[in-house]
Write an enzyme that holds these catalytic residues in place. Structure first.
Site, PDB file in Angstrom:
ATOM      1  CG  HIS A 106      -6.066   3.208  -6.650  1.00 45.75           C
ATOM      2  ND1 HIS A 106      -5.538   3.834  -5.747  1.00 45.75           N
ATOM      3  CD2 HIS A 106      -6.560   4.110  -7.524  1.00 45.75           C
ATOM      4  CE1 HIS A 106      -5.841   5.008  -6.019  1.00 45.75           C
ATOM      5  NE2 HIS A 106      -6.432   5.378  -6.834  1.00 45.75           N
ATOM      6  CG  MET A 109      -1.941  -1.380   1.331  1.00 44.33           C
ATOM      7  SD  MET A 109      -2.634  -1.517   2.796  1.00 44.33           S
ATOM      8  CE  MET A 109      -1.190  -2.193   3.986  1.00 44.33           C
ATOM      9  CB  THR A 144      -8.222  -2.794   5.342  1.00 48.21           C
ATOM     10  OG1 THR A 144      -8.621  -2.521   3.952  1.00 48.21           O
ATOM     11  CG2 THR A 144      -9.017  -1.718   6.191  1.00 48.21           C
TER      12      THR A 144
END
Length: 378
Positions: free
Chosen positions: A196, A38, A253
């Site tokens: 994304h 990320m 996440t």
């Protein structure tokens, strides 16, 4: 350590259970947990702690590969940090075990530079893998096969230098192209993922098995690994992904609130306080539009936590007015309109903890869930 001809039956059984991922990444433990690369979050320390716990940790390599880019400098710095965290600073020629680098290919101005600028950094620091994502379809279509900056050319250059290549996709069509271009690992990302992704796609429940079936049918001459990404935040999700045919499981996440992640405090708070991800996260091009992020081709969008900016957008507030509010909020320190990328599994994330603990907990939760499933099926 295993020595051929000198193994016990138990050791032989363990060897037989090894997957292709285990053979490429000998420090991994099953089920293999992978932290996503990320951007602005996945640093060298985070990747190293995931690796030390038996997973594969990816460092974000950015998207600007032009000479002198700050992304290149940051990548080199983070890989040096990973080496330090792994205790290998005095062994510069030793590959970084269980460490990879993620590269975003959508910036068409800079992708032709990858082999000239990024590859030397990779060779110097010796991660084991490179994760590619978001090649521009127009650039690919208008380029000669294998032209500089195309996925095929980059993959071939990475293979020539000994790297395992992961390629993130969101459809069976794109998985087929990635495998044809030479990717070793297909990251099958479902639309529950944060950040994304392909604007049009499906969840991993259908995507992973269909990709696996396609690879088994059309690429019989070599073993292409599939790992699942999107919507997984705990051991239950890990087991589900494995059952669908994945050999490893990617989480994004969940690792944004790892202690080692570079996530700002206000975004950590948003992640920890958000639940019901199907309702309170939104997949849209709007997030990039409000951020004035123009490098992404329109085949890609992103999923983020619903916020005041998006609510105004949904209510029909003109973009110019909405963007003015966005900028004014940012300049005054009000983060209520800032984009926080997140997947739909955000409601399962309740705490911040070290990345290594997250990996170990996921693995143990998965094993316990498998035992319960076996009991159900007995």
């Amino acid at each position: 350590m295993h020595f051929p001809g000198h193994s016990s039956k138990k050791e032989e059984s363990a060897q037989a259970a090894l997957t292709k991922l285990n053979s490429w990444f000998p420090t991994t433990k099953n089920p293999v947990i992978i932290s996503a690369p990320m951007y602005l979050i996945a640093n060298g320390t985070l990747a190293a702690e995931v690796s030390k716990a038996g997973g594969i940790g990816f460092v974000a390599g950015g998207s600007d590969f032009r000479p002198g880019s700050s992304h290149l400098t940051a990548l080199s710095t983070e890989l040096a940090s990973a080496r330090s965290r792994l205790g290998l600073t005095d062994r510069p020629l030793t590959p970084l075990p269980g460490i990879g680098v993620g590269l975003i290919l959508t910036h068409t101005i800079s992708v032709p530079y990858v082999t000239d600028t990024v590859l030397p950094i990779l060779i110097e620091h010796s991660p084991q893998a490179v994760w590619l994502f978001a090649n521009d379809p127009d650039f690919e279509a208008s380029s000669e096969p294998g032209a500089k900056g195309t996925a095929k050319q980059i993959i071939e250059a990475l293979h020539a230098s000994g790297f395992v290549v992961f390629f993130q996709v969101g459809t069976v069509k794109d998985a087929r192209k990635a495998a044809a271009d030479g990717a070793d690992v297909i990251v099958a990302q479902g639309i529950d993922a944060g950040g994304h992704q392909l604007a049009t796609g499906s969840g991993i429940v259908s995507l992973v098995p269909e990709v696996r079936d396609m690879l088994d049918r059309e690429f019989k001459e070599r073993e292409v690994v599939v790992v699942a990404a999107g919507g997984v935040a705990d051991g239950r999700g890990v087991v589900g992904a494995l059952g669908l045919g994945a050999e490893g499981v990617v989480l994004g996440t969940r690792f944004t609130v790892a202690v080692e992640a570079s996530t700002p405090e206000f975004r950590r708070k948003v992640i920890l306080e958000t639940n019901d991800g199907g309702l309170n996260t939104v997949k849209s091009h709007f997030h990039d539009q409000i951020n004035c992020n123009t490098i992404w081709h329109n085949v890609y969008d992103g999923r983020a936590v619903r916020n005041a900016s998006y609510d105004d957008h949904a209510a029909g507030v003109p973009f110019e007015e909405n963007h003015k509010k966005f900028k004014e909020a940012a300049s005054s320190g009000d983060n209520s309109r800032a984009v926080t990328w997140s997947g739909t599994a955000v409601g399962l994330i309740k705490d911040q903890r070290p990345a290594g603990d997250i990996v170990r907990e996921l693995r143990e939760e998965a094993k316990e869930r498998i035992k319960k499933i076996q009991a159900f099926a007995a």
